[in-house]
Design an enzyme around this catalytic site. Structure first.
Site, mmCIF file in Angstrom:
data_model
loop_
_atom_site.group_PDB
_atom_site.id
_atom_site.type_symbol
_atom_site.label_atom_id
_atom_site.label_comp_id
_atom_site.label_asym_id
_atom_site.label_seq_id
_atom_site.Cartn_x
_atom_site.Cartn_y
_atom_site.Cartn_z
ATOM 1 N N ASN A 78 5.256 38.800 72.574
ATOM 2 C CA ASN A 78 4.903 40.197 73.325
ATOM 3 C C ASN A 78 5.472 39.938 74.531
ATOM 4 O OD1 ASN A 78 4.254 42.446 74.474
ATOM 5 N ND2 ASN A 78 2.271 42.331 73.688
ATOM 6 N N ARG A 90 6.984 42.367 69.456
ATOM 7 C CA ARG A 90 6.546 43.714 69.670
ATOM 8 C C ARG A 90 7.593 44.407 70.452
ATOM 9 N NH1 ARG A 90 1.209 45.562 73.156
ATOM 10 N NH2 ARG A 90 1.439 47.463 72.678
ATOM 11 N N HIS A 113 1.282 52.600 71.000
ATOM 12 C CA HIS A 113 0.158 52.040 70.651
ATOM 13 C C HIS A 113 -0.034 51.966 69.128
ATOM 14 C CE1 HIS A 113 -1.682 52.633 74.950
ATOM 15 N NE2 HIS A 113 -1.115 51.476 74.646
ATOM 16 N N ARG A 120 -0.115 54.793 85.297
ATOM 17 C CA ARG A 120 0.710 55.871 84.877
ATOM 18 C C ARG A 120 0.046 57.164 84.968
ATOM 19 N NH1 ARG A 120 2.602 53.266 79.445
ATOM 20 N NH2 ARG A 120 1.607 51.171 80.306
ATOM 21 N N GLU A 174 -2.978 43.525 67.924
ATOM 22 C CA GLU A 174 -1.735 44.055 67.716
ATOM 23 C C GLU A 174 -0.904 42.718 67.125
ATOM 24 O OE1 GLU A 174 -2.287 45.233 71.580
ATOM 25 O OE2 GLU A 174 -1.637 46.891 71.181
#
Ligand code: ADP
Length: 392
Positions: free
Chosen positions: A9, A88, A176, A236, A374
């Protein structure tokens, strides 16, 4: 021989990695401080720190970091080699509703999506380029955060803009997905009835989004064209009237880069509180602005929860996951306060001690806390693609 899969990742300042032998974690860790003071830390499968040391500045690029990791992996693998590397990748665009093997063409196509996810995609791709160099014999796969949502209904795929923009790819992608997929699979394996019901998953971390899911399918999510939309996040802004962007550009004379920096890096919890992007810091602060930032975060989650229940035509289960969702009893409590109208209540003691099922006895809706993984989603997809390659 057991399959060896490395999951990477790659972000702007770190590469997180997990090494699997078949489906078992053999080690995990990260190289942090890329571009600054790089550092390698490594944990065993039992989560014990095995290595934590500074790297040389030459090892502070994605390529340098993987070069530094190679001898560590070689020692660990004792003669075995890495069969596949699963990456990822935040954005798969319109094309990719499933993971893919990475070829030159795939790599080039993913590069064209960089403007859609400027915080992540360039670094994901830098990690892939470095990995193809470091592991030239290994199968390389890309697993996308957008793929889970590609079959969501058209009404959640579009904006009310002129059709040609939709046709050229200005759509709601949702992100996600690797986390949502992990949660769905976990539910499918542990509670098929819950899996096939109406579920809302709140992935609350530094990045945050929610997804309405029915029968394991994404029905609607809070993130859109980019990973800016929806819930406020660490830095964000989340949902924003596009008129604000016009105001910043036209009236305040900001450049597109300045607006981008404002929305991606200086808004959300950090912008609102003026203190920190980190939820732990905010919950420990006595500054009223920290409390206001938390209030706004919670307000948006509650609003989306109600909207998603309406879109799903009911609600059976709410799942909290991500760093905040898994660890903050306070945020879970605030989200679930006074939701009796919806048939949702949590048990305060269970919420504090964080059992998996924190539903109150009188709650019609099940409330679960499930740690996401993940990496496991990426490992599983990579193993499947590796088997296909090996069979051909
Ligand atoms: P990312 O999106 O980068 O993967 P994480 O899922 O790791 O982020 O979530 C990071 C967030 O989780 C941070 O805001 C951090 O403060 C928050 N967090 C972690 N532990 C706690 C805790 N015990 N209480 C409140 N917030 C927490």
């Amino acid at each position: 021989m057991a399959q060896v899969i490395l999951v990477l990742n790659s972000g702007s300042s770190s590469i997180k990695f997990t090494l699997y032998s078949e489906s078992n974690v053999q080690l995990s860790g990260q190289i942090s401080g890329l571009g600054a003071v790089p550092r390698l830390s490594l944990k065993s499968e039992t989560n014990e720190t095995r290595i934590d040391r500074a790297l040389s500045s030459g090892e502070g690029t994605h390529a340098g970091a993987l070069r530094a990791l190679l001898p560590v992996l070689e020692q660990e693998l004792a003669g075995r080699s890495v069969d596949a590397v699963g990456h990822r990748v935040v954005h798969g665009g319109v094309e990719h509703a499933a993971p893919v093997l990475i070829s030159d063409d795939v790599f080039d196509a993913l590069k064209t999506l960089e403007p859609l996810a400027p915080l992540h995609q360039p670094h994901n791709l830098a990690g892939i380029a470095a990995s193809r160099e470091a592991f030239p014999e290994a199968v390389q796969t890309a697993c996308f955060d957008t793929a889970f949502h590609r079959n969501h209904p058209w009404v959640n795929d579009t904006f009310a803009l002129p059709r040609p923009l939709y046709d050229e790819g200005v759509r709601r992608y949702g992100f996600h997905g690797l986390s949502y997929e992990y949660i769905c699979r976990y539910l499918q394996q542990t509670s098929p009835e819950t899996y096939s019901g109406k579920v809302v998953v709140a992935h609350l971390g530094n990045g945050a989004s929610m997804c309405a899911i029915r029968n394991g399918q994404s029905i609607g999510s809070t993130m859109g064209f980019t990973a800016l939309d929806g819930l406020p996040m660490g830095t964000r802004c989340g949902q924003l009237d596009p008129g604000v962007v016009l105001y910043l550009l036209a009236t305040k004379g900001m450049s597109a880069d300045e607006v981008s920096d404002l929305l991606y890096k200086n808004s959300g919890l950090k912008g609102l509180s003026g203190i920190s992007q980190d939820m732990r810091t905010l919950t420990e602060s006595s500054d009223p602005k920290a409390a206001e930032a938390i209030d706004y975060f919670v307000f948006r989650i509650r609003r989306e929860l109600g909207a998603m229940a309406a879109v799903l035509g009911g609600l059976d289960t709410v799942v909290f996951t991500g760093g905040i969702g898994e660890n903050s009893a306070l945020i879970r409590q605030k989200v679930c306060d006074d939701q009796d109208w919806l048939g949702l209540a949590i048990d305060e003691a269970k919420n504090r001690t964080r059992t998996e099922d924190i539903s109150g006895v009188e709650s019609r809706i099940k409330v679960l806390v499930i740690p996401t993984n993940e990496e496991e989603t990426i490992r599983r997809h990579t193993a499947e693609l590796l088997s296909e390659v090996s069979a051909n």
